[in-house]
Scaffold this motif. Structure first.
Motif, mmCIF file in Angstrom:
data_model
loop_
_atom_site.group_PDB
_atom_site.id
_atom_site.type_symbol
_atom_site.label_atom_id
_atom_site.label_comp_id
_atom_site.label_asym_id
_atom_site.label_seq_id
_atom_site.Cartn_x
_atom_site.Cartn_y
_atom_site.Cartn_z
ATOM 1 N N SER A 121 27.319 54.857 23.442
ATOM 2 C CA SER A 121 27.476 53.553 24.082
ATOM 3 C C SER A 121 28.955 53.190 24.193
ATOM 4 O O SER A 121 29.624 52.972 23.174
ATOM 5 C CB SER A 121 26.731 52.480 23.282
ATOM 6 O OG SER A 121 25.350 52.807 23.162
ATOM 7 N N PHE A 122 29.445 53.118 25.429
ATOM 8 C CA PHE A 122 30.835 52.739 25.712
ATOM 9 C C PHE A 122 30.850 51.626 26.751
ATOM 10 O O PHE A 122 30.102 51.676 27.734
ATOM 11 C CB PHE A 122 31.623 53.917 26.306
ATOM 12 C CG PHE A 122 31.807 55.097 25.388
ATOM 13 C CD1 PHE A 122 32.920 55.198 24.585
ATOM 14 C CD2 PHE A 122 30.863 56.119 25.367
ATOM 15 C CE1 PHE A 122 33.108 56.299 23.759
ATOM 16 C CE2 PHE A 122 31.036 57.221 24.542
ATOM 17 C CZ PHE A 122 32.163 57.309 23.733
ATOM 18 N N ARG A 123 31.721 50.649 26.567
ATOM 19 C CA ARG A 123 31.965 49.698 27.647
ATOM 20 C C ARG A 123 32.697 50.414 28.785
ATOM 21 O O ARG A 123 33.379 51.405 28.563
ATOM 22 C CB ARG A 123 32.797 48.518 27.145
ATOM 23 C CG ARG A 123 32.082 47.653 26.119
ATOM 24 C CD ARG A 123 32.872 46.394 25.808
ATOM 25 N NE ARG A 123 32.185 45.568 24.822
ATOM 26 C CZ ARG A 123 32.550 44.330 24.487
ATOM 27 N NH1 ARG A 123 33.622 43.780 25.080
ATOM 28 N NH2 ARG A 123 31.869 43.642 23.593
ATOM 29 N N THR A 124 32.566 49.884 29.994
ATOM 30 C CA THR A 124 33.274 50.472 31.125
ATOM 31 C C THR A 124 34.772 50.441 30.850
ATOM 32 O O THR A 124 35.319 49.379 30.531
ATOM 33 C CB THR A 124 32.990 49.687 32.420
ATOM 34 O OG1 THR A 124 31.593 49.410 32.503
ATOM 35 C CG2 THR A 124 33.436 50.473 33.639
ATOM 36 N N PRO A 125 35.462 51.565 30.940
ATOM 37 C CA PRO A 125 36.896 51.592 30.628
ATOM 38 C C PRO A 125 37.677 50.615 31.514
ATOM 39 O O PRO A 125 37.440 50.516 32.725
ATOM 40 C CB PRO A 125 37.289 53.042 30.922
ATOM 41 C CG PRO A 125 36.019 53.819 30.737
ATOM 42 C CD PRO A 125 34.940 52.908 31.234
ATOM 43 N N PRO A 126 38.621 49.874 30.924
ATOM 44 C CA PRO A 126 39.418 48.919 31.714
ATOM 45 C C PRO A 126 40.124 49.556 32.907
ATOM 46 O O PRO A 126 40.248 48.930 33.964
ATOM 47 C CB PRO A 126 40.428 48.376 30.688
ATOM 48 C CG PRO A 126 39.719 48.504 29.374
ATOM 49 C CD PRO A 126 38.916 49.769 29.487
ATOM 50 N N ALA A 127 40.591 50.805 32.757
ATOM 51 C CA ALA A 127 41.272 51.463 33.880
ATOM 52 C C ALA A 127 40.328 51.665 35.054
ATOM 53 O O ALA A 127 40.736 51.550 36.217
ATOM 54 C CB ALA A 127 41.853 52.803 33.430
ATOM 55 N N THR A 128 39.067 51.958 34.766
ATOM 56 C CA THR A 128 38.070 52.109 35.831
ATOM 57 C C THR A 128 37.842 50.780 36.538
ATOM 58 O O THR A 128 37.816 50.704 37.775
ATOM 59 C CB THR A 128 36.754 52.647 35.251
ATOM 60 O OG1 THR A 128 36.972 53.939 34.699
ATOM 61 C CG2 THR A 128 35.676 52.731 36.315
ATOM 62 N N LEU A 129 37.683 49.716 35.755
ATOM 63 C CA LEU A 129 37.450 48.403 36.350
ATOM 64 C C LEU A 129 38.648 47.957 37.184
ATOM 65 O O LEU A 129 38.483 47.370 38.264
ATOM 66 C CB LEU A 129 37.154 47.385 35.245
ATOM 67 C CG LEU A 129 35.850 47.613 34.472
ATOM 68 C CD1 LEU A 129 35.745 46.640 33.314
ATOM 69 C CD2 LEU A 129 34.639 47.474 35.389
ATOM 70 N N ALA A 130 39.844 48.233 36.705
ATOM 71 C CA ALA A 130 41.041 47.864 37.460
ATOM 72 C C ALA A 130 41.081 48.590 38.806
ATOM 73 O O ALA A 130 41.470 48.017 39.836
ATOM 74 C CB ALA A 130 42.297 48.164 36.642
ATOM 75 N N TYR A 131 40.658 49.848 38.802
ATOM 76 C CA TYR A 131 40.615 50.619 40.052
ATOM 77 C C TYR A 131 39.586 50.026 41.007
ATOM 78 O O TYR A 131 39.829 49.929 42.215
ATOM 79 C CB TYR A 131 40.298 52.080 39.741
ATOM 80 C CG TYR A 131 40.324 52.985 40.945
ATOM 81 C CD1 TYR A 131 41.505 53.571 41.372
ATOM 82 C CD2 TYR A 131 39.158 53.255 41.664
ATOM 83 C CE1 TYR A 131 41.539 54.408 42.490
ATOM 84 C CE2 TYR A 131 39.176 54.079 42.782
ATOM 85 C CZ TYR A 131 40.368 54.659 43.178
ATOM 86 O OH TYR A 131 40.389 55.479 44.284
ATOM 87 N N TRP A 132 38.425 49.621 40.487
ATOM 88 C CA TRP A 132 37.404 49.001 41.333
ATOM 89 C C TRP A 132 37.921 47.698 41.941
ATOM 90 O O TRP A 132 37.660 47.403 43.110
ATOM 91 C CB TRP A 132 36.148 48.708 40.528
ATOM 92 C CG TRP A 132 35.399 49.921 40.080
ATOM 93 C CD1 TRP A 132 35.691 51.225 40.337
ATOM 94 C CD2 TRP A 132 34.205 49.914 39.292
ATOM 95 N NE1 TRP A 132 34.750 52.045 39.747
ATOM 96 C CE2 TRP A 132 33.835 51.272 39.098
ATOM 97 C CE3 TRP A 132 33.425 48.921 38.712
ATOM 98 C CZ2 TRP A 132 32.712 51.630 38.360
ATOM 99 C CZ3 TRP A 132 32.306 49.268 37.973
ATOM 100 C CH2 TRP A 132 31.945 50.618 37.805
ATOM 101 N N TYR A 141 34.978 41.871 38.379
ATOM 102 C CA TYR A 141 34.654 42.965 37.460
ATOM 103 C C TYR A 141 35.863 43.383 36.622
ATOM 104 O O TYR A 141 36.142 44.555 36.452
ATOM 105 C CB TYR A 141 34.095 44.154 38.251
ATOM 106 C CG TYR A 141 32.663 43.915 38.672
ATOM 107 C CD1 TYR A 141 31.600 44.477 37.986
ATOM 108 C CD2 TYR A 141 32.375 43.070 39.742
ATOM 109 C CE1 TYR A 141 30.293 44.227 38.357
ATOM 110 C CE2 TYR A 141 31.081 42.812 40.121
ATOM 111 C CZ TYR A 141 30.034 43.382 39.424
ATOM 112 O OH TYR A 141 28.732 43.129 39.784
ATOM 113 N N SER A 142 36.534 42.411 36.061
ATOM 114 C CA SER A 142 37.600 42.707 35.104
ATOM 115 C C SER A 142 36.985 42.925 33.729
ATOM 116 O O SER A 142 35.844 42.522 33.462
ATOM 117 C CB SER A 142 38.599 41.558 35.037
ATOM 118 O OG SER A 142 37.981 40.408 34.478
ATOM 119 N N ALA A 143 37.744 43.558 32.848
ATOM 120 C CA ALA A 143 37.263 43.775 31.475
ATOM 121 C C ALA A 143 36.970 42.435 30.802
ATOM 122 O O ALA A 143 35.984 42.300 30.053
ATOM 123 C CB ALA A 143 38.291 44.578 30.684
#
Length: 546
Positions: A121-132, A141-143
């Motif tokens: 179980s991992f939260r969505t990585p902040p770098a991924t959300l920033a890219y989205w 959809y920020s962290a």
């Protein structure tokens, strides 16, 4: 001599609920066609469908759940691969890409992949959300914005730190990485009262894994939802800008053939949550509006590579919690839109899956299997979808309407494969491996890091020669409020259709670079709560806390 120690009684919420009168229909037993009416019809009972079902039923809505697979429970989970794979997985755990080069593990029973995943179980990585946010305009959809939703689902599903020591398979990853100065972390798990058996991929026999099967689905059914099991959603029917109905077919007990009985579901709103591959396929069969040709495109895996290592001592990779240690070093040191990065984990080892994954044949393969108990394995999960040379794959329909994923691997991705193979081998030798076996048809067993490094550099990285797998499928119904970029809005609503939503991992515009179940839980909780408010005019009810 008779023992006075009695075996522990394992409560089975499924059997208890059925005895209490849950509305559950096994379509394989139907002797006549049926029609069901509801406020909301949900296709799929995995991470997206399960969370949505609980939130909507707690809001007082009448919900019908449609699941292609069977309803099984802990009394059916016997820790046997031969039983589990045909019953609980898509295509008996042998679903493959169009060219047969990538094996895909996806669930196919009530609870979906949450019933058979390894609890990571991992939260969505902040770098991924920033890219989205930057690329797809997903500004909500920020962290920080998603943190309350992740926290809510972590409480609901008892996601937390695993306090038991890692099994030897995972500890070898830790020891090898530390020896090389590579940072590692502990994986959070969605378990409660776990017996530390290690057979999570075959269904939890003790109901410790807090999957949808034992949490949100029982809650929804206890609040009046109806479950249609062994029911394949065939086509959505459209009338103007609305879905007017859902046509389903009843499957036989094997799940392989239709019985000839049909089921019609009529609802005010429809939620597609069949998972990436099946969700786009349903919409494609239904000829859902797709003015920009996006449906089924940008479907992503975490292309996954395997490296095995032989040790002088027992590893017993089948025993103990399957995944508890990871390293994101090769993600965090790589720009998200640069050369492809990868996450390292240690998979559980079980004989059938191990035998069918390892390369070689005959005496060579038999010799490897004899060393099964002393074998360690690592996985590298490549973070695909952040570069113009990693566009992912696309879903197509076969003549019978079933889906197939075409997933070409570019030179850009093959470069990541080579680097990942090198990283895993170096860690395994640092952990004391006697021999390392990169899982590649042309590779041999290498007894030193220097010989392995040269061989891995020189291998031909092409489909089928390199063994690639994935248990994570994302995309195909990607979300963006810009209709030129996505077919679903940031609120989960299908563009151009008034009463249709998508609530699963098919929404993700890229792979995420982490095991996706918690990402689906948190994002779906956000979407389902908004939908509940819209449909009822009242704030969504809080979820129960375990």
């Amino acid at each position: 001599m008779t023992s006075n120690v009695s075996s522990p009684v394992i409560p089975d919420p499924i059997q208890a609920g059925l005895a209490a009168g849950w509305n559950v229909i096994d379509a394989s037993t139907l002797t006549a066609d049926r029609t069901f009416d509801a406020d909301v019809a949900i296709v799929g009972t995995g991470a997206g469908g399960g969370v949505t079902a609980e939130i909507l039923t707690l809001a007082g809505l009448k919900v019908v759940l449609i699941e292609e697979g069977p309803l099984k429970s802990s009394r059916d989970f016997k820790m046997r691969e031969a039983d589990a794979y045909p019953t609980l997985y898509q295509e008996s755990a042998a679903r493959k890409t169009k060219d047969k080069a990538i094996n895909i593990l996806q669930g196919r029973s009530v609870g979906g992949s949450t019933t058979v995943n390894w609890t990571s179980s991992f939260r969505t990585p902040p770098a991924t959300l920033a890219y989205w946010q930057k690329t797809f305009g997903l500004h909500a959809y920020s962290a920080e914005a998603l943190a309350p939703w992740f926290a809510m689902m972590e409480r609901r599903l008892h996601i937390g730190t695993w306090t038991a020591p890692p099994n030897e398979n995972n500890d070898l990853l830790r020891r090898g990485a530390v020896q090389l100065g590579i940072p590692v972390g502990a994986i959070l798990r969605n378990v409660k009262g776990c017996w530390n058996l290690g057979y999570c991929g075959m269904g939890c026999p003790t109901n410790a894994k807090q999957s949808m099967l034992v949490t949100t689905i029982p809650s929804a059914l206890s609040h009046g939802a109806t479950l249609l099991a062994r029911t394949r959603a065939d086509r959505l029917q459209f009338s103007g800008d609305k879905v007017s109905g859902l046509s389903c077919v009843a499957m036989d007990a094997s799940g392989l053939a239709a019985t000839g009985r049909t089921i019609q579901v009529r609802a005010k709103h429809y939620v597609v949550a069949g998972g990436a591959i099946n969700s786009p396929a349903l919409l494609m069969r239904s000829k859902a509006p797709d003015p920009n040709g996006l449906l089924g495109k940008r479907t992503f895996l975490h292309p996954t590579l395997i490296s095995a290592a032989l040790h002088d001592h027992q590893v017993d990779g089948f025993a103990g919690a399957p995944q508890t240690i990871y390293s994101d070093h090769f993600l965090e040191t790589q720009p998200i839109d640069g050369p492809i990065g990868y996450k390292l984990e240690a998979p559980p080892l079980h004989p059938l899956l191990f035998a069918s994954t390892m390369s070689g044949f005959g005496k060579q393969h038999a010799a490897m299997m004899k060393e099964f108990a002393r074998t360690h394995a690592l996985l590298a999960l490549l973070r695909d979808g952040f570069h113009t040379d990693s566009p992912g794959g696309s879903i197509a329909l076969r003549n019978d309407g079933s889906p197939v994923l075409d997933y070409p691997i570019s030179d850009f991705v093959w470069d990541g494969v080579r680097r990942a193979m090198l990283s895993m081998a170096e860690i395994q030798f640092a952990a004391g491996a006697r021999t390392v076996y990169p899982v590649h048809e042309q590779a041999e067993g290498y007894s030193s890091w220097s010989s392995a490094r040269k061989a891995i550099q020189d291998l031909a990285y092409t489909p089928l020669k390199t063994r690639v797998a994935s248990a994570h499928v994302m995309g195909g119904c990607i979300m963006s409020d810009d209709r030129k970029l996505g077919i679903v809005s940031s609120e989960g609503r299908y563009h151009n259709v008034a009463n249709l939503s998508v609530h699963d991992g098919s929404l993700f515009p890229t792979s995420i670079g982490a095991n996706p179940q918690l990402s689906i839980y948190g994002i779906t909780a956000k979407l389902a709560s908004g939908l509940a408010t819209e449909l009822t005019g009242k704030p969504a009810s809080p979820l129960p806390t375990l």
